[in-house]
Design a protein around this motif. Sequence first.
Motif: not given
Length: 208
Positions: A198, A190, A170-171, A194-195, A61, A167, A65
């Motif tokens: 994770q 997003i 987010s994607d 995302y955070y 990841s 996730f 990023d």
Amino acid sequence: MWVWLAVSFSALLHINAAYRGPQWQFYLFKPLTIVLLLATTLQFGHGDIYQQWIIAGLLCSVAGDIFLMLPKDKFVPGLTSFLLAHIVYSLAFWNELSGPIVWWLPALLMGAGIIVYLLLLPSLGRLALPVGVYIGVIIQMTWAAGEYWLTTRTGSGLAAFAGAMVFLVSDTLLALDRFRGRFRAATGSIMTTYYLAQSLLVVSVLLR
């Protein structure tokens, strides 16, 4: 407690910089947030194979990023990095199953994935196949996380499934923003999801 404040602060600084700058803050805190999560996993995990797979996913990841935030956007390398992340996350989840799997979950997830893919397809062009493969892999990863929770009913499994679902959101937002038209709230939405995703996957390690 303090580590989660650090992760949250780092994520907030990145999101704020995406809208207001400065540029160095944008570039620094995007990967740093995941590095902080990686350090948390290394320090507080239990050293089992599940932890190792999650660490591998976080490393992929970080690479993704970096590719996606470069001035000349490296979308395909970034997509490949996150594809590998979802594969290793899947391996972590599948390895934890302790009972028979259910089939209604993949059916629901696959249906949602097909709908998203059809929405994106007119705008994908030469990326139709890579994006299709990516959607298939993240759907499979979410299924694996769901099975982990459904067959174990543990806090770790629930955190993993919640992280995988977030996730997926987010994607989906990222794909819609990139291929169907940009919207101002995209970056905030997003990156927040995302955070959060994770972080939940890291929580799944800490709860074992």
